[in-house]
Motif scaffolding. Sequence first.
Motif, PDB file in Angstrom:
ATOM      1  N   ASP A   1       0.907  -1.107  -0.019  1.00  0.00           N
ATOM      2  CA  ASP A   1       0.117  -0.014  -0.022  1.00  0.00           C
ATOM      3  C   ASP A   1       0.956   1.378   0.138  1.00  0.00           C
ATOM      4  O   ASP A   1       1.457   1.613   1.046  1.00  0.00           O
ATOM      5  CB  ASP A   1      -0.986  -0.045   1.220  1.00  0.00           C
ATOM      6  CG  ASP A   1      -1.810   1.178   1.302  1.00  0.00           C
ATOM      7  OD1 ASP A   1      -1.988   1.791   0.068  1.00  0.00           O
ATOM      8  OD2 ASP A   1      -2.553   1.478   2.355  1.00  0.00           O
ATOM      9  N   ILE A   2       0.992   1.895  -1.115  1.00  0.00           N
ATOM     10  CA  ILE A   2       1.828   3.066  -1.321  1.00  0.00           C
ATOM     11  C   ILE A   2       0.967   4.233  -1.597  1.00  0.00           C
ATOM     12  O   ILE A   2       0.353   4.241  -2.602  1.00  0.00           O
ATOM     13  CB  ILE A   2       2.825   2.899  -2.359  1.00  0.00           C
ATOM     14  CG1 ILE A   2       3.635   1.643  -2.246  1.00  0.00           C
ATOM     15  CG2 ILE A   2       3.679   4.305  -2.605  1.00  0.00           C
ATOM     16  CD1 ILE A   2       4.699   1.210  -3.276  1.00  0.00           C
ATOM     17  N   PRO A   3       0.865   4.987  -0.554  1.00  0.00           N
ATOM     18  CA  PRO A   3      -0.199   6.170  -0.740  1.00  0.00           C
ATOM     19  C   PRO A   3       0.042   6.893  -2.113  1.00  0.00           C
ATOM     20  O   PRO A   3      -1.155   7.363  -2.433  1.00  0.00           O
ATOM     21  CB  PRO A   3       0.127   7.124   0.767  1.00  0.00           C
ATOM     22  CG  PRO A   3       0.550   6.150   1.565  1.00  0.00           C
ATOM     23  CD  PRO A   3       1.610   5.099   0.850  1.00  0.00           C
ATOM     24  N   ALA A   4       1.062   7.335  -2.487  1.00  0.00           N
ATOM     25  CA  ALA A   4       1.269   8.152  -3.771  1.00  0.00           C
ATOM     26  C   ALA A   4       0.619   7.376  -4.900  1.00  0.00           C
ATOM     27  O   ALA A   4       0.470   7.906  -5.820  1.00  0.00           O
ATOM     28  CB  ALA A   4       2.789   8.278  -3.964  1.00  0.00           C
ATOM     29  N   LEU A   5       0.587   6.144  -4.738  1.00  0.00           N
ATOM     30  CA  LEU A   5      -0.099   5.452  -6.255  1.00  0.00           C
ATOM     31  C   LEU A   5      -1.534   5.762  -6.191  1.00  0.00           C
ATOM     32  O   LEU A   5      -2.053   5.676  -7.341  1.00  0.00           O
ATOM     33  CB  LEU A   5      -0.112   3.866  -6.022  1.00  0.00           C
ATOM     34  CG  LEU A   5       1.637   3.380  -6.082  1.00  0.00           C
ATOM     35  CD1 LEU A   5       1.660   2.201  -6.136  1.00  0.00           C
ATOM     36  CD2 LEU A   5       2.296   3.931  -7.635  1.00  0.00           C
TER      37      LEU A   5
END
Length: 183
Positions: free
Chosen positions: A146-150
């Motif tokens: 889970d990468i917020p920027a994506l």
Amino acid sequence: PAPKKGEGPAVLIVGGGHAGLSIAARLKERGIDALIVDRWPRVGDNWRRRYGALRLHNQVYVNHLPYLRYPDDFPVYIPKDQLADWFETYQQRLQLPYWTGAEFKGGAYDGERWSVTVEREGKKHELHPRHVVLATGVSGIPSIPDIPALKNFHGKVIHSSQYDNAAAWKGKRAHVAGTGTSG
């Protein structure tokens, strides 16, 4: 044929790749009844379905399966499709019980034996092996962190398991996250 309800192999092996085939061969040699279940429609598909240029990254000499060595004319680094075809040949030559298109749905252990559900060809089969071996490998289930920027990224994001070849990426910029073999 499917075992009758309440019956089944002594050992259920989930995953029909290198490890699953090797374990099944060793158990058969010892007279232990085992069944391999694999979700793909054909033995070896776990390798056939990967990207086109893939080869084993270990030399052929350290990748032999028990009781039946790779042929002498195999290359030092085996291409994925040749390996997949060999897995199919291996399973047939050693007559290892193998259900293709069979998905392990889960199970529970009562202290003596397992009650597991395997779905095959739209039918659920309840099996009761004494042991369950998970031979799904380290790359059987994609894990995307889970990468917020994506969340706001407008470009294409894929997992390495979805990569086929470089043609679709020609002339484009890309970022590869991860340092494993797939990266």
